[in-house]
Design a protein around this motif. Sequence first.
Motif, PDB file in Angstrom:
ATOM      1  N   GLN A 216     -15.969-102.775  11.934  1.00 24.75           N
ATOM      2  CA  GLN A 216     -17.469-102.466  11.950  1.00 24.75           C
ATOM      3  C   GLN A 216     -17.373-101.383  13.245  1.00 24.75           C
TER       4      GLN A 216
ATOM      5  N   PRO B 280     -18.917-104.084  19.916  1.00 22.23           N
ATOM      6  CA  PRO B 280     -19.139-104.034  18.318  1.00 22.23           C
ATOM      7  C   PRO B 280     -20.663-103.791  18.307  1.00 22.23           C
ATOM      8  N   ASP B 281     -21.036-103.139  17.105  1.00 22.18           N
ATOM      9  CA  ASP B 281     -22.647-103.029  17.052  1.00 22.18           C
ATOM     10  C   ASP B 281     -23.395-103.966  16.494  1.00 22.18           C
TER      11      ASP B 281
ATOM     12  N   GLN C 131     -20.744-116.596   8.756  1.00 18.22           N
ATOM     13  CA  GLN C 131     -20.098-116.237  10.287  1.00 18.22           C
ATOM     14  C   GLN C 131     -18.866-116.950  10.369  1.00 18.22           C
ATOM     15  N   VAL C 132     -18.075-116.249  11.190  1.00 16.54           N
ATOM     16  CA  VAL C 132     -16.465-116.562  11.160  1.00 16.54           C
ATOM     17  C   VAL C 132     -16.207-117.874  11.974  1.00 16.54           C
ATOM     18  N   ASP C 133     -17.524-118.222  12.666  1.00 20.64           N
ATOM     19  CA  ASP C 133     -17.401-119.623  13.452  1.00 20.64           C
ATOM     20  C   ASP C 133     -17.811-120.794  12.732  1.00 20.64           C
TER      21      ASP C 133
ATOM     22  N   HIS D  87     -23.806-107.958  14.352  1.00 24.84           N
ATOM     23  CA  HIS D  87     -23.484-108.254  12.850  1.00 24.84           C
ATOM     24  C   HIS D  87     -24.508-107.317  11.955  1.00 24.84           C
TER      25      HIS D  87
ATOM     26  N   GLU E  52     -27.117-104.184  20.463  1.00 24.08           N
ATOM     27  CA  GLU E  52     -26.476-104.636  19.022  1.00 24.08           C
ATOM     28  C   GLU E  52     -27.693-104.713  17.940  1.00 24.08           C
TER      29      GLU E  52
ATOM     30  N   VAL F 136     -18.339-111.899   8.744  1.00 22.10           N
ATOM     31  CA  VAL F 136     -18.572-111.159   9.659  1.00 22.10           C
ATOM     32  C   VAL F 136     -17.670-111.760  10.750  1.00 22.10           C
ATOM     33  N   ALA F 137     -16.660-110.945  11.302  1.00 17.48           N
ATOM     34  CA  ALA F 137     -15.695-111.576  12.288  1.00 17.48           C
ATOM     35  C   ALA F 137     -15.280-110.222  13.185  1.00 17.48           C
ATOM     36  N   GLY F 138     -16.269-109.603  13.600  1.00 13.26           N
ATOM     37  CA  GLY F 138     -16.046-108.720  14.384  1.00 13.26           C
ATOM     38  C   GLY F 138     -16.704-108.907  15.856  1.00 13.26           C
ATOM     39  N   GLY F 139     -17.207-110.092  16.007  1.00 18.45           N
ATOM     40  CA  GLY F 139     -17.522-110.453  17.475  1.00 18.45           C
ATOM     41  C   GLY F 139     -16.617-110.624  18.462  1.00 18.45           C
ATOM     42  N   GLN F 140     -17.038-110.762  19.834  1.00 16.96           N
ATOM     43  CA  GLN F 140     -16.290-110.925  20.738  1.00 16.96           C
ATOM     44  C   GLN F 140     -15.707-112.223  21.193  1.00 16.96           C
ATOM     45  N   GLY F 141     -16.591-113.154  20.614  1.00 16.82           N
ATOM     46  CA  GLY F 141     -16.463-114.722  21.130  1.00 16.82           C
ATOM     47  C   GLY F 141     -16.028-115.005  22.499  1.00 16.82           C
ATOM     48  N   SER F 142     -17.030-114.127  23.412  1.00 15.00           N
ATOM     49  CA  SER F 142     -16.826-114.202  24.765  1.00 15.00           C
ATOM     50  C   SER F 142     -17.039-115.930  25.236  1.00 15.00           C
TER      51      SER F 142
ATOM     52  N   LYS G  54     -11.561-114.718  16.590  1.00 10.09           N
ATOM     53  CA  LYS G  54     -12.168-116.207  16.542  1.00 10.09           C
ATOM     54  C   LYS G  54     -11.598-116.927  15.119  1.00 10.09           C
TER      55      LYS G  54
HETATM   56  P1  UTP Z   1     -22.142-114.315  18.014  1.00  3.62           P
HETATM   57  O1  UTP Z   1     -23.562-114.073  18.083  1.00  3.62           O
HETATM   58  O2  UTP Z   1     -21.806-115.831  17.848  1.00  3.62           O
HETATM   59  O3  UTP Z   1     -21.373-113.270  18.908  1.00  3.62           O
HETATM   60  O4  UTP Z   1     -21.697-113.901  16.549  1.00  3.62           O
HETATM   61  P2  UTP Z   1     -19.671-113.493  19.214  1.00  3.62           P
HETATM   62  O5  UTP Z   1     -19.463-111.950  19.574  1.00  3.62           O
HETATM   63  O6  UTP Z   1     -18.938-113.900  18.412  1.00  3.62           O
HETATM   64  O7  UTP Z   1     -19.606-114.573  20.537  1.00  3.62           O
HETATM   65  P3  UTP Z   1     -20.343-114.376  21.749  1.00  3.62           P
HETATM   66  O8  UTP Z   1     -21.583-114.344  21.973  1.00  3.62           O
HETATM   67  O9  UTP Z   1     -19.365-113.231  22.509  1.00  3.62           O
HETATM   68  O10 UTP Z   1     -19.796-115.735  22.448  1.00  3.62           O
HETATM   69  C1  UTP Z   1     -22.025-114.432  15.356  1.00  3.62           C
HETATM   70  C2  UTP Z   1     -21.167-114.126  14.164  1.00  3.62           C
HETATM   71  O11 UTP Z   1     -21.420-112.436  14.111  1.00  3.62           O
HETATM   72  C3  UTP Z   1     -20.265-111.706  14.207  1.00  3.62           C
HETATM   73  C4  UTP Z   1     -19.336-112.799  15.025  1.00  3.62           C
HETATM   74  O12 UTP Z   1     -17.941-112.520  14.662  1.00  3.62           O
HETATM   75  C5  UTP Z   1     -19.560-114.165  14.438  1.00  3.62           C
HETATM   76  O13 UTP Z   1     -19.283-114.447  13.205  1.00  3.62           O
HETATM   77  N1  UTP Z   1     -20.336-110.590  14.899  1.00  3.62           N
HETATM   78  C6  UTP Z   1     -21.014-110.615  16.074  1.00  3.62           C
HETATM   79  C7  UTP Z   1     -19.695-109.518  14.323  1.00  3.62           C
HETATM   80  O14 UTP Z   1     -19.065-109.672  13.330  1.00  3.62           O
HETATM   81  N2  UTP Z   1     -19.945-108.261  15.075  1.00  3.62           N
HETATM   82  C8  UTP Z   1     -20.729-108.416  16.038  1.00  3.62           C
HETATM   83  O15 UTP Z   1     -20.765-106.988  16.715  1.00  3.62           O
HETATM   84  C9  UTP Z   1     -21.093-109.508  16.578  1.00  3.62           C
END
Ligand code: UTP
Length: 476
Positions: A188, A213-214, A244-246, A216, A376, A106-112, A120
């Motif tokens: 997603q 994004p909605d 998770q991508v991180d 994980h 989410e 899952v690599a759709g997060g914003q990584g803020s 990320k």
């Molecule tokens: P995190 O909870 O760490 O969120 O996601 P994030 O968006 O990456 O980072 P912050 O909170 O903005 O800093 C955990 C995993 O879930 C994925 C992320 O890419 C990461 O692999 N994820 C999260 C999604 O794929 N989609 C989402 O909508 C949210």
Amino acid sequence: MPSIDDLRPTLEAANQAHLLTFADQLSANERDSLLSQIAAIDLAKLPELIHEYVLNKPTFELPEGVDAAPYYPADPTESFKPYDAKKYHAAGQDLLRAGKIACFVVAGGQGSRLGYEGPKGCYPAGAVTKKPLFQIFAENILATAKKYGATVPWYIMTSPLNHDATVAFFNEHGHFGLDPADVMFFPQGTMPSFDMASGKILLTDRHQLATNPDGHGGSLTALHTSGALDDMARRGIEHFSYFQVDNATIRITDPLFLGLHAAAPDSSAEISSKMLPKAFPEERVGLFATAGGRTHVIEYSDMPIELQRETGADGRLRFLAGSPAIHVFGRAFVEKVNTDAGFDLPYHRAEKKIPHVDLATGERVSPDAPNGVKLERFVFDALPLAERSIILETSRVEDFAPIKNAEGTDSPASSAELQTQKAANWLEAAGVEIPKKSDGTPDCVLEISPLTALEPGDLKGADLPAKIEAGKRLAL
Ligand code: UTP
């Protein structure tokens, strides 16, 4: 495409007519874009959603009869749940050899929190080589495919915000040696972002709705709607590893975990999880629990602190099992939940600073304090849907070196330390002398590519130094 006049009454009924504030000033293209964004929202469900999650904070009730979830210990001889690790390891290897396993990130997060420009997965994470996270995973999958003589397809969930950049990154890097036919990308879904005080959807531009994004948890729907599950079925995939991508050190295809998921008597081969023992009672990590015969993850903020501090007869925490978000899913299970009527994971609410357009002036506003609500879904809310779900203990050093924050806990620096420690443990087991600092940690920086070793035993026969000098940076 509905016209503005068609949409206005429905928007008014949903208290969202402000989305048309600037409609008269837009070009034809901008107006079409705005209307199609509005048309994509389920307006009928919106008022209830806003009432429940935006204008009010949903209260969480601990499920009745909640108890700590049982788990398979890392040491299979532990008396509380001994098991035949060799047998399940072999079962997992058989599944890999038979080509029944896929990988899913899952690599759709914003990584803020990390504050990195770009997806990320492109972050230079290798402790020594600074290779990107996506490359570390690609090497893991390449090495697995080679070791087991099978194709291991990889599904990558992006978001509409980072999809193109992610695909371009793989193209630029020749898919890191993977066959592009075996790497599938899909975005997603998104949710509108809301103004915290009024529940109105925010506009980031006069013709652009604020969205996020909605979560994980959206992956379970996206796997279905994108056709990824169908693709898996065509390929004969039965289970897929979710990560998770991180997480720079994730063991994506762990035979023991796959084998327990697929073959343990207390698993229905629907969802399985790895757990990390909590380091201290207040650690901010979701906790595995059981209630009503099902497994749950309960967020630390929802679990009374007295329960989190409770210890058992052995002196260890009663709720010891924290979730590092490492799972295996049965393909048929994810297909089933998508086709079952009423599959709907709950939303979780997060308050965020969301830049937006002021409706009165049309000016852009960048708030200094949280002004908006992002909704989410979380993947672990699917756990109670599984009939029987197993949990396997792992260790932070072996399986979990996440990069979430720019500094401190779960940062590039802490990930590099964990990557080094893992490599040092493996090299030491292979007879290599490791220099140590006074606190016992390695006095060097190390990184082992999954192409060199997927597990410690793979280092047997490798060309290794007898000793590593203090201060050395070494990538194998
Ligand atoms: P995190 O909870 O760490 O969120 O996601 P994030 O968006 O990456 O980072 P912050 O909170 O903005 O800093 C955990 C995993 O879930 C994925 C992320 O890419 C990461 O692999 N994820 C999260 C999604 O794929 N989609 C989402 O909508 C949210």
